[in-house]
Enzyme design. Sequence first.
Site, PDB file in Angstrom:
ATOM      1  N   ASN A 134       0.879  -1.175   0.000  1.00 47.55           N
ATOM      2  CA  ASN A 134       0.000   0.000   0.000  1.00 47.55           C
ATOM      3  C   ASN A 134       0.915   1.224   0.000  1.00 47.55           C
ATOM      4  O   ASN A 134       1.513   1.547   1.014  1.00 47.55           O
ATOM      5  CB  ASN A 134      -0.885  -0.018   1.258  1.00 47.55           C
ATOM      6  CG  ASN A 134      -1.670   1.266   1.415  1.00 47.55           C
ATOM      7  OD1 ASN A 134      -1.803   2.040   0.465  1.00 47.55           O
ATOM      8  ND2 ASN A 134      -2.199   1.501   2.603  1.00 47.55           N
ATOM      9  N   LYS A 188       0.053   4.307  -0.367  1.00 49.42           N
ATOM     10  CA  LYS A 188      -0.586   5.523   0.167  1.00 49.42           C
ATOM     11  C   LYS A 188      -0.349   6.701  -0.785  1.00 49.42           C
ATOM     12  O   LYS A 188      -0.408   6.532  -1.986  1.00 49.42           O
ATOM     13  CB  LYS A 188      -0.072   5.803   1.577  1.00 49.42           C
ATOM     14  CG  LYS A 188      -0.065   4.545   2.454  1.00 49.42           C
ATOM     15  CD  LYS A 188       0.210   4.821   3.890  1.00 49.42           C
ATOM     16  CE  LYS A 188       0.317   3.499   4.637  1.00 49.42           C
ATOM     17  NZ  LYS A 188       0.189   3.631   6.051  1.00 49.42           N
ATOM     18  N   HIS A 248      -9.405   1.068   4.489  1.00 48.07           N
ATOM     19  CA  HIS A 248      -8.149   1.255   5.225  1.00 48.07           C
ATOM     20  C   HIS A 248      -8.396   2.196   6.409  1.00 48.07           C
ATOM     21  O   HIS A 248      -9.186   3.130   6.317  1.00 48.07           O
ATOM     22  CB  HIS A 248      -7.079   1.826   4.295  1.00 48.07           C
ATOM     23  CG  HIS A 248      -5.726   1.818   4.904  1.00 48.07           C
ATOM     24  ND1 HIS A 248      -5.300   2.799   5.775  1.00 48.07           N
ATOM     25  CD2 HIS A 248      -4.708   0.925   4.801  1.00 48.07           C
ATOM     26  CE1 HIS A 248      -4.071   2.511   6.167  1.00 48.07           C
ATOM     27  NE2 HIS A 248      -3.693   1.376   5.600  1.00 48.07           N
ATOM     28  N   GLU A 256      -6.793   4.576   7.551  1.00 49.18           N
ATOM     29  CA  GLU A 256      -6.584   6.015   7.277  1.00 49.18           C
ATOM     30  C   GLU A 256      -7.813   6.608   6.603  1.00 49.18           C
ATOM     31  O   GLU A 256      -8.134   7.781   6.814  1.00 49.18           O
ATOM     32  CB  GLU A 256      -5.314   6.216   6.430  1.00 49.18           C
ATOM     33  CG  GLU A 256      -4.064   6.032   7.280  1.00 49.18           C
ATOM     34  CD  GLU A 256      -2.854   5.514   6.530  1.00 49.18           C
ATOM     35  OE1 GLU A 256      -2.834   5.553   5.291  1.00 49.18           O
ATOM     36  OE2 GLU A 256      -1.912   5.046   7.212  1.00 49.18           O
ATOM     37  N   GLU A 272      -5.509  -5.155  10.276  1.00 42.87           N
ATOM     38  CA  GLU A 272      -4.532  -4.098  10.493  1.00 42.87           C
ATOM     39  C   GLU A 272      -4.837  -3.380  11.808  1.00 42.87           C
ATOM     40  O   GLU A 272      -5.635  -2.443  11.826  1.00 42.87           O
ATOM     41  CB  GLU A 272      -4.579  -3.094   9.341  1.00 42.87           C
ATOM     42  CG  GLU A 272      -4.197  -3.688   8.008  1.00 42.87           C
ATOM     43  CD  GLU A 272      -3.498  -2.666   7.121  1.00 42.87           C
ATOM     44  OE1 GLU A 272      -2.436  -3.008   6.588  1.00 42.87           O
ATOM     45  OE2 GLU A 272      -3.980  -1.532   6.983  1.00 42.87           O
ATOM     46  N   GLY A 325       2.305   2.173  10.719  1.00 38.55           N
ATOM     47  CA  GLY A 325       3.239   3.291  10.600  1.00 38.55           C
ATOM     48  C   GLY A 325       3.884   3.685  11.924  1.00 38.55           C
ATOM     49  O   GLY A 325       4.508   4.736  12.030  1.00 38.55           O
ATOM     50  N   SER A 374       3.326  -2.267  10.284  1.00 36.94           N
ATOM     51  CA  SER A 374       4.777  -2.262  10.488  1.00 36.94           C
ATOM     52  C   SER A 374       5.445  -3.595  10.124  1.00 36.94           C
ATOM     53  O   SER A 374       6.369  -4.043  10.813  1.00 36.94           O
ATOM     54  CB  SER A 374       5.123  -1.849  11.921  1.00 36.94           C
ATOM     55  OG  SER A 374       4.661  -0.528  12.177  1.00 36.94           O
TER      56      SER A 374
HETATM   57  C1  PEP Z   1      -0.782   0.116   5.897  1.00 40.11           C
HETATM   58  O1  PEP Z   1      -0.908   1.321   5.779  1.00 40.11           O
HETATM   59  O2  PEP Z   1      -1.589  -0.651   5.362  1.00 40.11           O
HETATM   60  C2  PEP Z   1       0.335  -0.373   6.698  1.00 40.11           C
HETATM   61  C3  PEP Z   1       0.299  -1.602   7.131  1.00 40.11           C
HETATM   62  O3  PEP Z   1       1.349   0.524   6.944  1.00 40.11           O
HETATM   63  P1  PEP Z   1       2.772   0.209   7.659  1.00 40.11           P
HETATM   64  O4  PEP Z   1       3.297  -1.061   7.042  1.00 40.11           O
HETATM   65  O5  PEP Z   1       3.611   1.399   7.316  1.00 40.11           O
HETATM   66  O6  PEP Z   1       2.496   0.079   9.093  1.00 40.11           O
END
Ligand code: PEP
Length: 249
Positions: free
Chosen positions: A9, A11, A95, A97, A167, A173, A213
């Site tokens: 992803n 973003k 997601h 976000e 998630e 993040g 992460s």
């Molecule tokens: C994401 O935004 O789907 C995600 C898992 O981000 P990160 O790997 O940066 O935590």
Amino acid sequence: MRIRVIAANWKMYKTPDQTRAFFREFLPLVAQHTRDEIVVCPSFLDLPAALESANGSNVAIGAQNVHWKEEGAFTGETSVKQLLAYDIHYVIIGHSERRQYFGETDDTVNLRLKTALEGGLTPICCVGEVLEEREAGATEDVLRRQCVRAFHAISVKKAAKLIIAYEPVWAIGTGKTATPEIAAEAHAVIRQEAGRIFGEEFAAHLRILYGGSVKPENASALMAQEEIDGALVGGASLDPKSFAAIVKY
Ligand code: PEP
């Protein structure tokens, strides 16, 4: 046997030139990789560059969102028909976000999911609890509620291509990864809920990815869990070497 999916992803990162540069470096690193499905979801403006770069390779391109209407006055949105016109078949839906900053709700997630499935797309539908919910011991309830609402009025037949991404919002993040055991526990709840709604056979085939992460250093421990059917990777997917290392966990 569930084939794992390793999805990126991106973003709101990268320009078309940076997208092309990524694929120039990334594709040779994973050219021999047949074990898993590899998907990269760039921002909408980078889709043509990504599609052109990945053409003929073992890497599929996906979008980061899709609207539930076929067309209309919905400024800033993109339809299933528009994605299919580009031959794009994967799409991230719900997601955190989008939920956190752009007013996405369980109901709009359901509308997007239903439309994506009806249009023949493969949605990667995100669910996950925030830190306060985990600390309050409400993780299981939150995951069950998100699943119930997301899957509302979707038939088991229509849901065939569904992929879920667990998630935990506190791990996105932040550098804090859920331990493989915590992730597997949450996946089991999601699978159980999917089984209750769509039936045991469906649940046994449902692919549930972990996101939050994921890095080259923790990918293999996460993937060692039988419950974890792949990863949705944000930050660490922006660098070709790091994402290739995750793909090859
Ligand atoms: C994401 O935004 O789907 C995600 C898992 O981000 P990160 O790997 O940066 O935590």
